[in-house]
Design a protein around this motif. Structure first.
Motif, short mmCIF file in Angstrom:
data_model
loop_
_atom_site.label_atom_id
_atom_site.label_comp_id
_atom_site.label_asym_id
_atom_site.label_seq_id
_atom_site.Cartn_x
_atom_site.Cartn_y
_atom_site.Cartn_z
N THR A 113 0.96 -1.63 -0.23
CA THR A 113 0.13 -0.32 -0.04
C THR A 113 0.45 1.66 -0.13
O THR A 113 -0.07 2.31 -0.71
N PHE A 114 2.00 1.50 0.68
CA PHE A 114 2.89 2.01 1.14
C PHE A 114 3.97 2.50 0.06
O PHE A 114 5.16 2.81 0.31
N LYS A 115 3.90 1.46 -1.33
CA LYS A 115 5.22 1.96 -1.98
C LYS A 115 5.85 2.58 -2.30
O LYS A 115 4.59 3.82 -3.06
N GLY A 116 6.74 3.74 -2.17
CA GLY A 116 7.29 4.30 -2.59
C GLY A 116 7.61 5.57 -1.06
O GLY A 116 8.65 6.15 -1.96
N LEU A 117 6.69 5.10 -0.27
CA LEU A 117 7.00 5.93 0.40
C LEU A 117 8.95 6.17 0.89
O LEU A 117 9.36 5.10 1.49
N THR A 118 9.27 7.13 1.15
CA THR A 118 10.25 7.35 1.40
C THR A 118 10.18 8.29 2.87
O THR A 118 9.78 9.22 2.95
#
Lengths: 279, 279
Positions: free
Chosen positions: A189-194
């Motif tokens: 769901t939170f793919k790409g959170l940095t």
DNA sequence: CAGTGGTCTAGACCACTGG
DNA sequence: CAGTGGTCTAGACCACTGC
């Protein structure tokens, strides 16, 4: 399908018939099509209306902060009286899913609004005035993709080994490190959170989740314990090893009781306290 | 006195006129006479009705556990529609002051009922099942009349030096001492409370307060911290000095936001946790 | 001013409880 | 069966918002 009692009025055969047809593709948006079998038969009409509004909220028909249709519009859409819609919205408002504003409309609630920006954070300065201490400064110590342990997986309803994002950060109030917390999010769901994204975002992390990932945390459960700081924790919070800390484990849920975040916080409570109102 | 808008219906002049006479000694019981000047002018009718019901609750017109008059009866008494009474009772029920039971009536809520006997105690065994661990065993260590310190007096809205009852006790679950707490009660209101009375009473202490002193705790505020057990506390809880404990300071209120009890508890959290639901 | 939510009423019927 | 709270409707008016 829907349970419909005998016609409530004596002179309303049309309305009564119409009400039994709530579910057909009468409603705009994809929500109605999404879960055709999830219709809770045999419950009060207003509960069913509530469920339908909930589906639209969940499907993102109206975004956080936006107004939902007026009570009259919803009544027309669902072919029920305004009073019934009102009761449905009353419950949604009681659960903090929407906010009513007289004269303006009913709005999808959000973690972004100033006066509710710490909705899930019950730690208060002993002075009692959160605003006096100024905004929290956040330091992201870690933000990486890992495989879920059995325990984390169980909490988030994932399988052991599934990808999760693990974040560690320190919150400081008035320059004093006060909260050390780790949290875990479903990797899919939170793919790409940095870390950069979190550090640069102004406002509550839960507002970022809404804006960037469309995930709204609607409720949470906390388990609170007293623990002693270990060496690492003590260093990160700049206090002596063995200092008693409040351990707060929070499991946050989005719609339909789907767990979406596990958070483990350590709060120092010499200058702050966890405040709870009982009734 | 009461603010009454223009007649809501076109054909109801009588009802409208009658509604403007809610306050005259129309109502049985002493409540209406007690606080003639406390009538909150300029608020919705149902809020005023709620206030009147509240006054009767406060005056003890209906005792904890008893049924209050039916919605129809109250509507007749106050000369308003049943729907207005309903909305007033809805709010009282939301605040846990009364409990509705379909087909039976509306009842004054009480701490004596089994399923709410730990309404204010949020400590749960880690297993999650309170019933599994059996009833708490209570040991009264102290129960004496003392003079209120400045701090205690401030919390209880008394003057420094006023008489207060101070009680210290230990609660054990499954034979394990788990909670050590002190609490302070206004000496005037709780005149005559003894250690024997508390020890022999079956059921929650708050139920005893209702039965013997007519004091109903309706809400409370808690401040929670993590602390280290000192030598005395450690001994009473049979654990090592310095063990982290949850410090829970609870201020309980009766009607009208009058503080009635200050309680300071120390909870061990190795086998239990403080549970809180956020929304 | 129109549109929104908020209040109030009246009346019908449903669901549950107990005698 | 009568009495209670629970649901649903319809319609009127009030209070607030913003154009």
């Amino acid at each position: 399908m829907i349970r419909r009692k005998a016609s409530p009025g004596l002179n309303l055969p049309d309305a009564s018939m119409a009400a039994s047809q709530i579910f057909p593709a009468d409603t705009p948006g994809a929500a109605a099509e999404a879960a055709p079998s999830a219709t809770p038969a045999f419950s009060p009409l207003y509960q069913q209306i509530k469920g339908l509004i909930l589906q639209s909220l969940e499907a993102g028909e109206w975004k956080p902060g936006e107004a939902i249709p007026s009570e009259m519009d919803l009544a027309a859409r669902f072919r029920v009286s305004q009073g019934t819609v009102r009761k449905a919205i009353d419950e949604l408002a009681a659960e903090n899913l929407v906010v009513r504003r007289q004269g303006k409309g009913t709005f999808v609630s959000t973690h972004a609004e100033h006066h509710v920006r710490y909705r899930f954070l019950k730690l208060m300065p002993d002075s009692g005035d959160r605003d006096a201490e100024g905004p929290a400064s956040r330091t992201i110590l870690e933000c990486r993709r890992v495989r879920a342990s059995a325990e984390i997986a169980r909490s988030l309803a994932l399988r052991t080994g599934d990808a999760v994002l693990q974040v560690r950060r320190v919150l400081a109030f008035g320059g004093v490190p006060t909260i050390l917390e780790d949290f875990w999010l479903p990797g899919n769901t939170f793919k790409g959170l940095t870390a950069e994204q979190m550090a640069s975002f102004q406002g509550p992390t839960y507002a970022l989740f809404e804006l960037e990932f469309g995930v709204r945390m609607v409720r949470a459960e906390e388990k609170i314990r007293a623990v002693a700081a270990d060496a690492q924790q003590a260093e990160l919070l700049a206090l002596a090893e063995g200092t008693p800390l409040l351990s707060v484990e929070r499991l946050s849920y989005t719609y339909n009781d789907v767990p979406m975040e596990l958070r483990r916080g350590l709060y120092r409570t010499d200058t702050h306290h966890y405040r709870n109102d009982l009734s």
